[in-house]
Each structure stands twice: as structure tokens, then as C-alpha cells.
Design a protein around this motif. Structure first.
Motif, PDB file in Angstrom:
ATOM      1  N   ALA A   1       8.429   6.773 -12.874  1.00 13.64           N
ATOM      2  CA  ALA A   1       9.313   5.652 -12.564  1.00 13.64           C
ATOM      3  C   ALA A   1       8.557   4.512 -11.890  1.00 13.64           C
ATOM      4  CB  ALA A   1      10.460   6.118 -11.669  1.00 13.64           C
ATOM      5  N   LEU A   2       7.631   4.841 -10.998  1.00 18.90           N
ATOM      6  CA  LEU A   2       6.820   3.819 -10.343  1.00 18.90           C
ATOM      7  C   LEU A   2       5.857   3.188 -11.332  1.00 18.90           C
ATOM      8  CD1 LEU A   2       5.824   2.330  -7.835  1.00 18.90           C
ATOM      9  CD2 LEU A   2       4.391   4.311  -7.300  1.00 18.90           C
ATOM     10  N   ARG A   3       5.244   4.017 -12.134  1.00 10.46           N
ATOM     11  CA  ARG A   3       4.272   3.533 -13.121  1.00 10.46           C
ATOM     12  C   ARG A   3       4.909   2.554 -14.103  1.00 10.46           C
ATOM     13  NH1 ARG A   3       2.680   8.460 -15.034  1.00 10.46           N
ATOM     14  NH2 ARG A   3       3.783   8.296 -17.025  1.00 10.46           N
ATOM     15  N   ASP A   4       6.150   2.819 -14.473  1.00 12.87           N
ATOM     16  CA  ASP A   4       6.818   1.976 -15.464  1.00 12.87           C
ATOM     17  C   ASP A   4       7.141   0.581 -14.940  1.00 12.87           C
ATOM     18  OD1 ASP A   4       6.676   3.958 -17.339  1.00 12.87           O
ATOM     19  OD2 ASP A   4       8.767   4.609 -17.139  1.00 12.87           O
ATOM     20  N   LEU A   5       7.051   0.386 -13.629  1.00 11.69           N
ATOM     21  CA  LEU A   5       7.290  -0.940 -13.059  1.00 11.69           C
ATOM     22  C   LEU A   5       6.057  -1.838 -13.141  1.00 11.69           C
ATOM     23  CD1 LEU A   5       9.259   0.010  -9.811  1.00 11.69           C
ATOM     24  CD2 LEU A   5      10.200  -0.917 -11.934  1.00 11.69           C
ATOM     25  N   MET A   6       4.936  -1.271 -13.538  1.00 18.15           N
ATOM     26  CA  MET A   6       3.669  -2.003 -13.513  1.00 18.15           C
ATOM     27  C   MET A   6       3.358  -2.641 -14.859  1.00 18.15           C
ATOM     28  SD  MET A   6       1.485   0.874 -11.446  1.00 18.15           S
ATOM     29  CE  MET A   6       2.222   1.685 -10.013  1.00 18.15           C
ATOM     30  N   ASP A   7       2.894  -3.892 -14.796  1.00 19.56           N
ATOM     31  CA  ASP A   7       2.489  -4.608 -16.006  1.00 19.56           C
ATOM     32  C   ASP A   7       1.052  -4.278 -16.387  1.00 19.56           C
ATOM     33  OD1 ASP A   7       4.929  -6.364 -16.374  1.00 19.56           O
ATOM     34  OD2 ASP A   7       4.321  -6.954 -14.344  1.00 19.56           O
ATOM     35  N   ILE A   8       0.222  -4.048 -15.381  1.00 18.76           N
ATOM     36  CA  ILE A   8      -1.179  -3.699 -15.605  1.00 18.76           C
ATOM     37  C   ILE A   8      -1.529  -2.540 -14.681  1.00 18.76           C
ATOM     38  CG2 ILE A   8      -3.585  -4.477 -15.542  1.00 18.76           C
ATOM     39  CD1 ILE A   8      -2.607  -7.322 -15.890  1.00 18.76           C
TER      40      ILE A   8
ATOM     41  N   PHE B   1       0.007   6.262 -10.110  1.00 22.44           N
ATOM     42  CA  PHE B   1       0.210   6.481 -11.548  1.00 22.44           C
ATOM     43  C   PHE B   1       0.824   7.847 -11.835  1.00 22.44           C
ATOM     44  CE2 PHE B   1      -3.629   3.556 -12.642  1.00 22.44           C
ATOM     45  CZ  PHE B   1      -2.899   2.462 -12.223  1.00 22.44           C
ATOM     46  N   GLN B   2       0.952   8.684 -10.798  1.00 16.30           N
ATOM     47  CA  GLN B   2       1.463  10.022 -11.005  1.00 16.30           C
ATOM     48  C   GLN B   2       2.979  10.018 -11.214  1.00 16.30           C
ATOM     49  OE1 GLN B   2       3.410  12.126  -8.793  1.00 16.30           O
ATOM     50  NE2 GLN B   2       3.260  13.853 -10.220  1.00 16.30           N
ATOM     51  N   ASN B   3       3.657   9.055 -10.598  1.00  9.97           N
ATOM     52  CA  ASN B   3       5.108   8.959 -10.691  1.00  9.97           C
ATOM     53  C   ASN B   3       5.500   8.054 -11.855  1.00  9.97           C
ATOM     54  OD1 ASN B   3       7.796   7.564 -10.007  1.00  9.97           O
ATOM     55  ND2 ASN B   3       7.773   9.254  -8.534  1.00  9.97           N
TER      56      ASN B   3
ATOM     57  N   TYR C   1       0.837  -1.195   0.000  1.00  9.19           N
ATOM     58  CA  TYR C   1       0.000   0.000   0.000  1.00  9.19           C
ATOM     59  C   TYR C   1       0.879   1.255   0.000  1.00  9.19           C
ATOM     60  CZ  TYR C   1      -3.701  -3.258   1.337  1.00  9.19           C
ATOM     61  OH  TYR C   1      -4.587  -4.306   1.361  1.00  9.19           O
ATOM     62  N   HIS C   2       0.637   2.140  -0.946  1.00  9.70           N
ATOM     63  CA  HIS C   2       1.383   3.397  -1.015  1.00  9.70           C
ATOM     64  C   HIS C   2       1.190   4.212   0.257  1.00  9.70           C
ATOM     65  CE1 HIS C   2       2.585   7.032  -3.786  1.00  9.70           C
ATOM     66  NE2 HIS C   2       3.605   6.571  -3.096  1.00  9.70           N
ATOM     67  N   ASP C   3       0.025   4.092   0.889  1.00  8.83           N
ATOM     68  CA  ASP C   3      -0.258   4.839   2.118  1.00  8.83           C
ATOM     69  C   ASP C   3       0.785   4.583   3.210  1.00  8.83           C
ATOM     70  OD1 ASP C   3      -2.454   6.036   1.052  1.00  8.83           O
ATOM     71  OD2 ASP C   3      -3.929   5.039   2.321  1.00  8.83           O
TER      72      ASP C   3
ATOM     73  N   ASP D   1      10.336   6.996  -3.620  1.00 12.11           N
ATOM     74  CA  ASP D   1      11.632   6.392  -3.972  1.00 12.11           C
ATOM     75  C   ASP D   1      11.860   5.106  -3.183  1.00 12.11           C
ATOM     76  OD1 ASP D   1      12.181   8.385  -5.780  1.00 12.11           O
ATOM     77  OD2 ASP D   1      13.415   9.555  -4.398  1.00 12.11           O
ATOM     78  N   LEU D   2      11.478   5.105  -1.908  1.00 17.74           N
ATOM     79  CA  LEU D   2      11.621   3.895  -1.099  1.00 17.74           C
ATOM     80  C   LEU D   2      10.703   2.798  -1.607  1.00 17.74           C
ATOM     81  CD1 LEU D   2      12.767   2.380   1.329  1.00 17.74           C
ATOM     82  CD2 LEU D   2      10.977   3.439   2.741  1.00 17.74           C
ATOM     83  N   LEU D   3       9.490   3.152  -1.996  1.00 16.43           N
ATOM     84  CA  LEU D   3       8.565   2.167  -2.551  1.00 16.43           C
ATOM     85  C   LEU D   3       9.150   1.551  -3.818  1.00 16.43           C
ATOM     86  CD1 LEU D   3       5.911   0.650  -2.833  1.00 16.43           C
ATOM     87  CD2 LEU D   3       4.896   2.717  -3.822  1.00 16.43           C
ATOM     88  N   ILE D   4       9.737   2.362  -4.671  1.00 15.85           N
ATOM     89  CA  ILE D   4      10.344   1.848  -5.906  1.00 15.85           C
ATOM     90  C   ILE D   4      11.476   0.881  -5.570  1.00 15.85           C
ATOM     91  CG2 ILE D   4      11.716   2.518  -7.920  1.00 15.85           C
ATOM     92  CD1 ILE D   4      10.032   5.104  -8.008  1.00 15.85           C
ATOM     93  N   GLU D   5      12.303   1.216  -4.589  1.00 19.35           N
ATOM     94  CA  GLU D   5      13.371   0.319  -4.155  1.00 19.35           C
ATOM     95  C   GLU D   5      12.808  -1.006  -3.654  1.00 19.35           C
ATOM     96  OE1 GLU D   5      15.891   2.090  -1.247  1.00 19.35           O
ATOM     97  OE2 GLU D   5      16.283   3.893  -2.438  1.00 19.35           O
ATOM     98  N   HIS D   6      11.750  -0.930  -2.884  1.00 18.71           N
ATOM     99  CA  HIS D   6      11.143  -2.139  -2.333  1.00 18.71           C
ATOM    100  C   HIS D   6      10.528  -3.009  -3.424  1.00 18.71           C
ATOM    101  CE1 HIS D   6      10.732  -0.778   2.154  1.00 18.71           C
ATOM    102  NE2 HIS D   6      11.970  -1.020   1.785  1.00 18.71           N
ATOM    103  N   LEU D   7       9.904  -2.385  -4.409  1.00 17.62           N
ATOM    104  CA  LEU D   7       9.342  -3.168  -5.510  1.00 17.62           C
ATOM    105  C   LEU D   7      10.439  -3.883  -6.283  1.00 17.62           C
ATOM    106  CD1 LEU D   7       6.513  -0.940  -7.045  1.00 17.62           C
ATOM    107  CD2 LEU D   7       6.307  -2.913  -5.532  1.00 17.62           C
TER     108      LEU D   7
END
Length: 207
Positions: free
Chosen positions: A117-124, A113-115, A35-37, A65-71
Motif C-alpha cells: 500500500a505504501l509502495r503504490d503511493l510512489m511515482d518513482i 518498498f516492503q509494504n 523519514y520512515h524511521d 498505516d500512520l505514514l500512509i495516512e500522512h502521505l
């Protein structure tokens, strides 16, 4: 098999969590949820009153940025210690949540979806679209019952930051979605379509 990353975005009270929960219940351990929250920035340097005045609906409120690292770690097969946010005090708690990698990752949040770099990690990318009046009523009920908020404080926050930030950031991010789901987890037709897509991935058949 590669990990499938599914983003579930939408305005506050749109039904994101209902959709996420139904997918989690259906697939069990094949799905992990982030959860992004939980990635709201820590503000130990501020008083409670000061934290109450922060804008929690702006992209800068999150440590994305931390969420992206964790993903990236989860996709590499590593476990993560996800921060845990305490909405009753408007700050991160001292707890963390251990999340294990899985074949499907669900990422949920209003601004995911606003970021780019984060959005590009998503397949759907799924955007849950629900009428604004319905979303407001759901938020009022949730924040008062579950987060110990007063009715006046919820309304004030909605008018001062939630609504304008939704219009500035959340609503435009809908254009990045692959799928727009009306009424979130209550839309059984859309839910069945998403389930079938995930089942193809789990079976190793992407076509």
C-alpha cells in the motif's frame, strides 16, 4: 500540479540519507522529506532495557498505516505533524515535526518498498545498493557517535536482527525498485539523472 512521490530505500548505512539530503539541498522548498524511521511505534509501556531487546528491523516495528495516512494528507495539500523518534532511548519523543506539502515528496526508509500500500503511493522507487561491509562500518560509526550506543551493542544488534531482517525483507524489496543506485548520494551520474527527472516534473513536462 500533482505531487511527485519518490521513495528512497536500501539497507542500513547504504547512503539513503546522503542521496536524500543532496536532493533536498538542490531543490529547497520544492521538496519535503518524510523519514520512515520517525514512524517507529511508541513503547511507553516498556522499560528501556525491554525496548533495547525489540526487533527494530522487522516491518511490524513501524506504524506504516500512520505514514500512509500522512502521505495522503500531504498529497491533498494538508500539513502533517510527523512523530519524532529518539534513538538514544529507543522510543518516540514527545515532539512532533510539522511538514508542509510540496511539489515533490521524498520518503526514505529501509522497508518502504516492503509494504504494498505504501509502495503504490510512489511515482518513482529508488533502491540504494551498497556493499554489506561498507554498510556495517557506516552503521557502527553512526550509532556510536550519534546515538550513544556501545560498539558491542551495535554489533550484537546487527548480527541478531539487522542482517537477518535485511536478507528477509530489505534485499527482496529491491525487485520493486524502478532505479537501483550504487553508493547512494556519492553516485553523481545517478544523482544527475534523478535531478533531471524531478526538474521535468517541476517544469510541468513529464516526458
Amino acid at each position: 500540479m500533482e505531487t511527485m512521490v519518490i521513495g528512497i530505500a536500501g539497507g542500513t548505512g547504504s547512503g539513503k540519507t546522503t542521496l536524500t539530503d543532496r536532493l533536498k539541498r538542490h531543490f529547497g522548498d520544492d521538496v519535503s522529506v518524510v523519514y520512515h524511521d520517525n514512524y517507529y511505534k511508541s513503547h511507553d509501556d516498556l522499560t528501556y532495557e525491554q525496548r533495547c531487546d525489540l526487533n527494530y528491523d522487522h516491518p511490524d516495528a513501524f506504524d506504516t498505516d500512520l505514514l500512509i495516512e500522512h502521505l495522503a494528507a500531504l498529497r491533498a495539500g494538508e500539513e502533517i505533524d510527523c512523530p519524532v523518534y529518539d534513538f538514544t532511548v529507543h522510543n518516540r519523543s514527545d515532539k512532533t515535526l510539522r511538514i508542509k506539502p510540496s511539489r515533490v515528496l521524498l520518503i526514505e526508509g529501509i522497508l518502504i518498498f516492503q509494504n504494498r500500500a505504501l509502495r503504490d503511493l510512489m511515482d518513482i522507487k529508488i533502491f540504494v545498493d551498497t556493499d554489506a561491509d561498507v554498510r556495517l562500518l557506516r552503521r557502527l560509526s553512526r550509532d556510536v557517535k550519534e546515538r550513544g550506543r556501545s560498539l558491542d551493542s551495535v554489533v550484537t544488534q546487527y548480527l541478531s536482527t539487522v542482517k537477518p531482517m535485511h536478507e528477509q525483507f530489505v534485499e527482496p524489496s529491491k525487485r520493486a525498485a524502478d532505479i537501483i543506485v550504487l553508493e547512494g548520494g556519492h553516485n553523481n551520474v545517478a544523482l544527475d539523472m534523478i535531478i533531471q527527472r524531478v526538474e521535468r516534473h517541476l517544469a510541468g513536462n513529464e516526458k
